[in-house]
Write an enzyme that holds these catalytic residues in place. Structure first.
Site, short mmCIF file in Angstrom:
data_model
loop_
_atom_site.label_atom_id
_atom_site.label_comp_id
_atom_site.label_asym_id
_atom_site.label_seq_id
_atom_site.Cartn_x
_atom_site.Cartn_y
_atom_site.Cartn_z
N GLY A 284 0.81 -1.21 0.00
CA GLY A 284 0.00 0.00 0.00
C GLY A 284 0.85 1.26 0.00
N HIS B 190 4.19 2.00 -7.88
CA HIS B 190 3.17 0.95 -7.75
C HIS B 190 2.20 1.00 -8.94
CE1 HIS B 190 4.00 1.58 -3.27
NE2 HIS B 190 4.26 0.31 -3.44
N LYS C 156 13.32 -2.43 -8.27
CA LYS C 156 13.91 -1.64 -7.18
C LYS C 156 14.32 -2.57 -6.04
CE LYS C 156 13.04 1.94 -3.89
NZ LYS C 156 12.49 1.15 -2.78
N ASP C 157 13.48 -3.59 -5.78
CA ASP C 157 13.81 -4.58 -4.75
C ASP C 157 14.48 -5.76 -5.44
OD1 ASP C 157 12.32 -3.58 -2.11
OD2 ASP C 157 11.08 -3.11 -3.84
N VAL D 156 10.99 2.87 -11.11
CA VAL D 156 10.31 4.13 -11.46
C VAL D 156 10.89 5.23 -10.56
CG1 VAL D 156 8.10 5.30 -11.63
CG2 VAL D 156 8.25 2.84 -12.11
N SER E 288 7.62 4.21 -0.75
CA SER E 288 6.66 4.63 0.26
C SER E 288 7.39 5.28 1.44
CB SER E 288 5.86 3.44 0.77
OG SER E 288 5.27 2.77 -0.32
#
Ligand code: AMP
Length: 283
Positions: free
Chosen positions: A31, A37, A149-150, A176, A186
């Site tokens: 979230g 995302h 990214k991860d 991104v 986040s």
């Protein structure tokens, strides 16, 4: 767009879709949506008939001194954003629906989880692989989209999927970034304005390393030392790790190859940020 909270209702919905011949793509998230995302969601919509986004702040992947309690949560805003990104259904289970009392099983991928973030965040990847295994079983997707990214998470999930014979195609989506190069996260909202400025060093040193690699530097140890020194020029940046590894196997590549990726983790204040970039290959 639908919202489902119960795992069994989620499975029923997914089975109905499968019976109707629909391909499901899953985008697992915690979230606090940002454009990163939303790009994954829109990309998933191009790969499948139905897009399911799971939204679950997974306590199992947070260490005791990490930010589980203060992790940003805003379901109404997230639902609105997902609805605008071609998502068919958000699956947002409660913690005790995912881990009912008595649940004891953990899914663990060996070796790949011993380095980089895995070495600094004990148990983190066991939490990730356990929840992803559960999500794959609950949703039964044919495709799942994760962010590059991860980097380590993606490598671990590819291995998990192969090792457990899931017929799920794992898609890695490019990182991104904000217009100034900061990788979206986040956790960026934790940064002060000065901290955000310091955070730009991550993208800067990736570009620097790519340039050095393009102009002939092939020695990973030398390049790592240069990158570390550049990061440390800003006293606000505390280096957690600087590593050059194979993008899938995560082992050191002492001499750069087309699979060599510079992986970085730093603390700015108490905020931990990660970033990475391939050194000799276009992203
Ligand atoms: P999170 O909600 O942080 O667990 O992230 C959910 C998914 O979004 C993961 O697969 C992340 O790798 C991916 N993601 C997060 N930030 C970015 C970004 N800036 N670019 C690409 N993917 C991202």
């Amino acid at each position: 767009m639908d919202l489902i909270e119960s795992p069994s209702a989620m499975t029923s919905w997914a089975r109905d879709q499968a019976r109707a011949g629909k391909i499901i793509a899953l985008v697992p998230t915690m979230g606090a949506f940002h454009e990163g995302h939303l790009c994954l969601m829109r990309h998933a919509a191009g790969l499948a008939d139905r897009v399911v986004v799971s939204l679950f702040v997974n306590p199992l992947q947070f260490g005791p001194r990490e930010d589980l309690a203060r992790y940003p949560r805003n379901l109404p805003r997230d639902l609105e954003l997902a609805a605008g990104a071609k998502v068919d259904l958000v699956f947002a289970p409660a913690v005790d629906a995912m881990y009912p009392q008595g649940s004891l099983t953990r899914v663990q991928v060996a070796e790949l989880t011993d380095t980089l973030c895995g070495a600094r965040r004990p148990g983190h990847f066991d939490g990730v692989t356990t929840v992803v295994a559960k999500l794959f079983n609950i949703v039964g997707p044919q495709v799942a989209v994760f962010g590059r990214k991860d980097l380590q998470q993606l490598a671990v999930i590819r291995r998990l999927t192969l090792d457990l014979n899931w017929a799920v195609e794992i898609i890695g989506h490019p990182i991104v970034r904000e217009a100034d190069g900061l990788a979206m996260s986040s956790r960026n909202i934790y940064l002060t304005p000065a901290g955000r400025c310091s955070a730009l060093a991550l993208h800067r040193v990736i570009n620097f390393a790519r340039q050095r690699a393009a102009t002939g530097e092939a020695d990973a140890a030398a390049l790592t030392a240069e990158v570390r020194a550049r990061l440390l020029m800003d006293p606000a940046v505390r280096v957690d790790y600087v590593s050059i590894v194979h993008q899938h196997r995560l082992v050191a590549t002492p001499i750069l190859t087309r699979d060599s990726v510079l992986a970085l983790a730093v603390f700015i204040g108490t905020t931990r940020l990660i970033d990475n970039g391939l050194l000799l290959t276009e992203e």
